[in-house]
Design a protein around this motif. Structure first.
Motif, mmCIF file in Angstrom:
data_model
loop_
_atom_site.group_PDB
_atom_site.id
_atom_site.type_symbol
_atom_site.label_atom_id
_atom_site.label_comp_id
_atom_site.label_asym_id
_atom_site.label_seq_id
_atom_site.Cartn_x
_atom_site.Cartn_y
_atom_site.Cartn_z
ATOM 1 N N GLU A 16 33.003 147.211 48.478
ATOM 2 C CA GLU A 16 34.142 148.114 48.605
ATOM 3 C C GLU A 16 35.384 147.377 48.140
ATOM 4 O O GLU A 16 35.429 146.149 48.133
ATOM 5 C CB GLU A 16 34.299 148.546 50.065
ATOM 6 N N HIS A 17 36.409 148.137 47.745
ATOM 7 C CA HIS A 17 37.608 147.485 47.246
ATOM 8 C C HIS A 17 38.844 148.353 47.429
ATOM 9 O O HIS A 17 38.747 149.561 47.634
ATOM 10 C CB HIS A 17 37.444 147.111 45.776
ATOM 11 N N LEU A 18 39.999 147.688 47.366
ATOM 12 C CA LEU A 18 41.290 148.355 47.281
ATOM 13 C C LEU A 18 41.761 148.169 45.846
ATOM 14 O O LEU A 18 41.408 147.178 45.199
ATOM 15 C CB LEU A 18 42.313 147.715 48.223
ATOM 16 N N SER A 19 42.574 149.086 45.340
ATOM 17 C CA SER A 19 43.069 148.970 43.971
ATOM 18 C C SER A 19 44.529 149.377 43.916
ATOM 19 O O SER A 19 44.924 150.399 44.491
ATOM 20 C CB SER A 19 42.238 149.862 43.041
ATOM 21 N N PHE A 20 45.328 148.559 43.204
ATOM 22 C CA PHE A 20 46.760 148.810 43.056
ATOM 23 C C PHE A 20 47.145 148.644 41.596
ATOM 24 O O PHE A 20 46.679 147.716 40.931
ATOM 25 C CB PHE A 20 47.558 147.825 43.917
ATOM 26 N N ILE A 21 47.999 149.547 41.109
ATOM 27 C CA ILE A 21 48.486 149.481 39.735
ATOM 28 C C ILE A 21 50.002 149.366 39.764
ATOM 29 O O ILE A 21 50.670 150.025 40.570
ATOM 30 C CB ILE A 21 48.053 150.726 38.925
ATOM 31 N N PHE A 22 50.548 148.539 38.872
ATOM 32 C CA PHE A 22 51.995 148.384 38.757
ATOM 33 C C PHE A 22 52.510 149.449 37.789
ATOM 34 O O PHE A 22 52.198 149.426 36.599
ATOM 35 C CB PHE A 22 52.337 146.978 38.260
ATOM 36 N N LYS A 23 53.275 150.424 38.329
ATOM 37 C CA LYS A 23 53.818 151.526 37.524
ATOM 38 C C LYS A 23 55.287 151.730 37.869
ATOM 39 O O LYS A 23 55.653 151.731 39.045
ATOM 40 C CB LYS A 23 53.083 152.839 37.811
ATOM 41 N N ASN A 24 56.095 151.899 36.835
ATOM 42 C CA ASN A 24 57.519 152.197 37.006
ATOM 43 C C ASN A 24 58.225 151.215 37.946
ATOM 44 O O ASN A 24 59.013 151.604 38.791
ATOM 45 C CB ASN A 24 57.726 153.636 37.496
ATOM 46 N N GLY A 25 57.899 149.941 37.807
ATOM 47 C CA GLY A 25 58.587 148.900 38.553
ATOM 48 C C GLY A 25 58.128 148.678 39.979
ATOM 49 O O GLY A 25 58.766 147.947 40.725
ATOM 50 N N GLU A 26 57.007 149.298 40.395
ATOM 51 C CA GLU A 26 56.480 149.073 41.738
ATOM 52 C C GLU A 26 54.969 149.217 41.761
ATOM 53 O O GLU A 26 54.370 149.830 40.882
ATOM 54 C CB GLU A 26 57.121 150.017 42.760
ATOM 55 N N TRP A 27 54.355 148.617 42.789
ATOM 56 C CA TRP A 27 52.913 148.732 42.994
ATOM 57 C C TRP A 27 52.615 150.041 43.703
ATOM 58 O O TRP A 27 53.321 150.434 44.629
ATOM 59 C CB TRP A 27 52.395 147.568 43.835
ATOM 60 N N ILE A 28 51.566 150.735 43.261
ATOM 61 C CA ILE A 28 51.097 151.954 43.916
ATOM 62 C C ILE A 28 49.589 151.841 44.123
ATOM 63 O O ILE A 28 48.913 151.090 43.415
ATOM 64 C CB ILE A 28 51.432 153.233 43.098
ATOM 65 N N ALA A 29 49.067 152.571 45.099
ATOM 66 C CA ALA A 29 47.617 152.606 45.321
ATOM 67 C C ALA A 29 47.021 153.555 44.290
ATOM 68 O O ALA A 29 47.244 154.763 44.344
ATOM 69 C CB ALA A 29 47.307 153.068 46.737
ATOM 70 N N ASP A 30 46.322 153.005 43.322
ATOM 71 C CA ASP A 30 45.741 153.791 42.233
ATOM 72 C C ASP A 30 44.714 152.917 41.526
ATOM 73 O O ASP A 30 44.640 151.710 41.771
ATOM 74 C CB ASP A 30 46.831 154.230 41.259
#
Length: 145
Positions: free
Chosen positions: A106-120
Motif C-alpha cells: 500500500e502507498h500514499l502519493s503526493f504530487i507537486f502542483k501549482n506551488g504546493e503538494w497535494i494528495a494525488d
C-alpha cells in the motif's frame, strides 16, 4: 486534528539491514527478524510516455498508520522541508510512501502542483518518471531538537 509528538522526516539512509547479504542456512530466519521501515521514492515527471503499456496500477490510500496519513503529510510537506537533502520541488514531482514489503504494497502519493503538494497520483503507464531519490521514513520526537 490530533497529532502525535512525532515529527516525520524523509531520510536518504538505507533501511537497517537492507544492504546486508546473509549467506548461511539461517538466512530466512534472520531476514524476518530485520526491522522493515516505511520507504519513500521521489520521482520527476518527464512528460507523457512514448511507449504504451497495458497493466493495472493500485490507487493510493488515505492513511497507512495513525501517524502516516495524507492530511498529516500535506501539513508537513507544505510547511517545511521534510527531506534530509537539498531539494526544490518542480511541477509534477511525485512523492510515494510505501508500506513495508509484502504481497501488496500500500502507498500514499503526493504530487507537486501549482506551488504546493497535494494528495494525488499520476496515471500508471501514462507518464515517464525519473527517480530523484529514495529512502526511509523516520519519526523523531519533536522535543529532541
Amino acid at each position: 486534528m490530533c497529532q502525535s509528538g512525532k515529527e516525520i522526516k524523509l531520510c536518504t539512509c538505507v533501511p537497517n539491514g537492507m544492504d546486508t547479504i546473509i549467506h548461511h542456512k539461517n538466512s530466512r530466519k534472520n531476514r524476518q527478524k530485520r526491522r522493515v521501515d516505511f520507504t519513500w521514492t521521489l520521482q520527476r515527471c518527464m512528460g507523457y510516455s512514448k511507449t504504451t503499456m497495458d497493466g493495472m496500477g493500485y490507487r493510493p490510500e488515505d492513511a497507512l498508520t495513525e501517524d502516516l496519513t495524507n492530511e498529516r503529510m500535506l501539513v508537513d510537506l507544505n510547511s517545511k522541508n521534510c527531506f534530509d537533502f537539498d531539494y526544490q520541488p518542480s511541477e509534477g514531482d511525485n512523492l510515494l510512501i510505501f508500506t513495508p514489503e509484502s504481497f501488496i504494497r500500500e502507498h500514499l502519493s503526493f504530487i507537486f502542483k501549482n506551488g504546493e503538494w497535494i494528495a494525488d497520483s499520476h496515471m500508471p503507464f501514462l507518464y515517464e518518471m525519473k527517480k530523484i531519490n529514495f529512502g526511509t521514513v523516520t519519526f523523531e520526537d519533536k522535543t529532541e531538537k
